[in-house]
Scaffold this active site. Structure first.
Site, PDB file in Angstrom:
ATOM      1  N   ILE A 138      41.838 -44.738  83.135  1.00  0.00           N
ATOM      2  CA  ILE A 138      42.704 -44.259  82.064  1.00  0.00           C
ATOM      3  C   ILE A 138      43.961 -45.128  82.092  1.00  0.00           C
ATOM      4  O   ILE A 138      44.283 -45.745  83.109  1.00  0.00           O
ATOM      5  CB  ILE A 138      43.056 -42.752  82.187  1.00  0.00           C
ATOM      6  CG1 ILE A 138      43.655 -42.426  83.558  1.00  0.00           C
ATOM      7  CG2 ILE A 138      41.844 -41.894  81.906  1.00  0.00           C
ATOM      8  CD1 ILE A 138      44.048 -40.964  83.713  1.00  0.00           C
ATOM      9  N   ASP A 139      44.645 -45.200  80.963  1.00  0.00           N
ATOM     10  CA  ASP A 139      45.804 -46.073  80.854  1.00  0.00           C
ATOM     11  C   ASP A 139      46.904 -45.675  81.842  1.00  0.00           C
ATOM     12  O   ASP A 139      46.994 -44.526  82.266  1.00  0.00           O
ATOM     13  CB  ASP A 139      46.381 -46.015  79.435  1.00  0.00           C
ATOM     14  CG  ASP A 139      45.407 -46.518  78.384  1.00  0.00           C
ATOM     15  OD1 ASP A 139      44.538 -47.332  78.735  1.00  0.00           O
ATOM     16  OD2 ASP A 139      45.535 -46.088  77.218  1.00  0.00           O
ATOM     17  N   LYS A 140      47.768 -46.633  82.139  1.00  0.00           N
ATOM     18  CA  LYS A 140      48.906 -46.415  83.038  1.00  0.00           C
ATOM     19  C   LYS A 140      49.720 -45.197  82.619  1.00  0.00           C
ATOM     20  O   LYS A 140      50.099 -44.369  83.447  1.00  0.00           O
ATOM     21  CB  LYS A 140      49.780 -47.668  83.052  1.00  0.00           C
ATOM     22  CG  LYS A 140      51.150 -47.513  83.704  1.00  0.00           C
ATOM     23  CD  LYS A 140      51.883 -48.838  83.684  1.00  0.00           C
ATOM     24  CE  LYS A 140      53.344 -48.696  84.103  1.00  0.00           C
ATOM     25  NZ  LYS A 140      54.179 -48.132  83.014  1.00  0.00           N
ATOM     26  N   THR A 142      48.796 -42.701  80.715  1.00  0.00           N
ATOM     27  CA  THR A 142      47.991 -41.491  80.536  1.00  0.00           C
ATOM     28  C   THR A 142      47.811 -40.835  81.892  1.00  0.00           C
ATOM     29  O   THR A 142      47.494 -41.505  82.873  1.00  0.00           O
ATOM     30  CB  THR A 142      46.609 -41.831  79.939  1.00  0.00           C
ATOM     31  OG1 THR A 142      46.782 -42.451  78.662  1.00  0.00           O
ATOM     32  CG2 THR A 142      45.756 -40.583  79.775  1.00  0.00           C
ATOM     33  N   ARG A 239      43.735 -42.984  71.097  1.00  0.00           N
ATOM     34  CA  ARG A 239      44.946 -43.523  70.456  1.00  0.00           C
ATOM     35  C   ARG A 239      44.589 -44.234  69.147  1.00  0.00           C
ATOM     36  O   ARG A 239      45.271 -44.071  68.129  1.00  0.00           O
ATOM     37  CB  ARG A 239      45.643 -44.478  71.425  1.00  0.00           C
ATOM     38  CG  ARG A 239      46.120 -43.790  72.695  1.00  0.00           C
ATOM     39  CD  ARG A 239      46.491 -44.789  73.790  1.00  0.00           C
ATOM     40  NE  ARG A 239      47.643 -45.598  73.416  1.00  0.00           N
ATOM     41  CZ  ARG A 239      48.063 -46.631  74.145  1.00  0.00           C
ATOM     42  NH1 ARG A 239      47.433 -46.976  75.257  1.00  0.00           N
ATOM     43  NH2 ARG A 239      49.122 -47.318  73.757  1.00  0.00           N
TER      44      ARG A 239
END
Length: 304
Positions: A138-140, A142, A239
């Protein structure tokens, strides 16, 4: 020595060669690409070029990848919020702001550094030395629940479940703008944005099937708390899909408004629920990571 070749297509015409290659090659930064160009490890149509060379249709790029310098990924005693652990898998609640695995500019302080310390190196090796145990990311910015494989058997099982879209993944997000209908599905392919290759977009070219189901949980005037469930797992899927239907995530300056309220540190997105079949026992297991403090406080503020 490893060699790669890229062909330039219509949608890439006019893009700088260093930008194009940094966006199409994993684990190499734009500055790293520029260094290779200066050292003539990269040639266009058999000739040396500069980093600002603008690509033309049917250009052929040949890359000679130099022997990499060994970078040791060190265990670090970083606290982990562990939701579950056994001999095969570990499920953690990643905080907002933590990078999942080492990458250029993020050599330390990552989830992998913490896992190496906690698991004493007992992690699957399928994804290489920089991503031990990492099955999905998962993104930084998130937060939320992630599953990690401790051995290759577990990794292969979990990766197969991801490929079959059988893993349960539910996220909470706060998005802009009111909804006409409180439930829906976005079924649109996602690929590189042809106008900005650092971003993803809904596009028909060089894209992959992507499906997101959503429902509105609470309304706060111009903002809404939603649950988004992934059927597929493409880069930045929630997103991109929510922006596509007119509901960018609050705090997302990449896919949403550049000016954001509330002084947030990235998109308000939390991976709340993760469910999978245990690789060894065959039993379905489901885990929930509670909303982080910043998310709860934002909801309270919006309610007022």
């Amino acid at each position: 020595m490893e060699y790669l070749t890229f062909g330039v297509e219509k949608e890439d015409v006019g893009c700088r060669i260093d930008v194009f290659l940094s966006e199409n090659m994993d684990d190499i930064s734009r500055s790293g690409i520029q260094k290779w160009i200066a050292q003539e490890h990269i040639r266009c149509n058999g000739k040396s070029v500069k980093a600002n060379y603008k690509l033309r249709e049917k250009d052929v790029l040949d890359i000679e990848i130099p022997e990499s310098e060994e970078v040791e990924i060190l265990p670090e005693d970083i606290p982990l919020d562990i939701l579950y652990e056994d001999a095969d898998v570990i499920v953690v609640n990643k905080p907002q702001g933590m990078v999942v695995h080492p990458a250029p500019g993020h050599d330390t302080g990552t989830l992998v550094n913490a896992l190496l310390y906690h698991c004493k190196g007992e992690l699957s090796g399928i994804n290489g030395e920089k991503r031990p145990g990492i099955v999905h990311r998962i993104d930084k910015d998130t937060s939320g629940v992630l599953m990690v494989a401790k051995n290759n058997m577990a990794h292969q099982s979990l990766a197969a479940q991801l490929a079959e879209h059988s893993i349960t993944r539910k996220y909470n997000a706060i998005v802009f703008n009111g909804f006409r209908e409180e439930t829906g599905t976005v079924d649109q392919p996602i690929g590189r944005n042809p106008l900005d290759r650092k971003k993803m977009a809904v596009t028909q070219k060089h894209s992959r099937h992507a499906v997101t189901h959503y429902k509105v949980l609470q309304k706060f005037g111009n903002f809404n708390l939603i649950e988004a469930q992934l059927e597929t797992g493409r880069t930045h899927q929630i997103r991109v899909h929510m922006t596509y239907i007119g509901h960018p995530l609050l705090g997302d300056t990449v896919y949403g408004p550049k000016k954001q309220p509330f002084a947030l540190e990235g998109q308000v997105l939390h991976a709340r629920v993760l469910g999978f079949v245990h690789p060894r026992t065959g039993q379905y297991m489901e885990f929930e990571a509670p909303l982080p403090e910043y998310f709860e406080k934002l909801i309270q503020r919006l309610q007022k």
